[in-house]
Design an enzyme around this catalytic site. Sequence first.
Site, PDB file in Angstrom:
ATOM      1  N   HIS A  56       0.786  -1.132   0.190  1.00  0.00           N
ATOM      2  CA  HIS A  56       0.004   0.046   0.085  1.00  0.00           C
ATOM      3  C   HIS A  56       1.115   1.175  -0.033  1.00  0.00           C
ATOM      4  CE1 HIS A  56       0.724  -0.757   4.539  1.00  0.00           C
ATOM      5  NE2 HIS A  56       1.106   0.407   4.482  1.00  0.00           N
ATOM      6  N   ALA A  57       0.219   2.377  -0.045  1.00  0.00           N
ATOM      7  CA  ALA A  57       1.136   3.779   0.072  1.00  0.00           C
ATOM      8  C   ALA A  57       0.141   4.613   1.164  1.00  0.00           C
ATOM      9  CB  ALA A  57       0.961   4.232  -1.160  1.00  0.00           C
TER      10      ALA A  57
END
Length: 140
Positions: A56-57
């Site tokens: 994810h970011a």
Amino acid sequence: MKILHSVYDAAIIQFPKIPDNRGNLTFVEEERHVPFKIARVYWIYDVPGGESRGCHAYRKLQEVIIALSGSFEVYLDDGMAKKTVTLNRAYYGLYVPSMIWRSMQHFSPNSVALVLASLPYDEGDYVRDYEEFKEMGRAK
């Protein structure tokens, strides 16, 4: 104004290491060794073989990832460039700015990843869809 970071903004930070015959000591101070105030600390451990973490970011959160024990690889992606960093020393941390896709893989047995985060947990700060992440980087 949206700030876009590159994988090249991610960097290894070397923490103080105080050697001693009885065992080494390393410490971290916020806004001195890490470029932000530490709002949350968490650790990842007992990762089964072949599993990955992250993927994810974050929209705003910055973090420093430390291999307290063992080793693992951190894959970074800004939508254009990719970078892989191996962490295997307790006195090194990897600074990862916001809006960098990250995943952690290839955990050695008994490895422990410590993460220093700039913000408290907020599910709304996560970008969990890679295609959405890439589109966000292209948006002006």
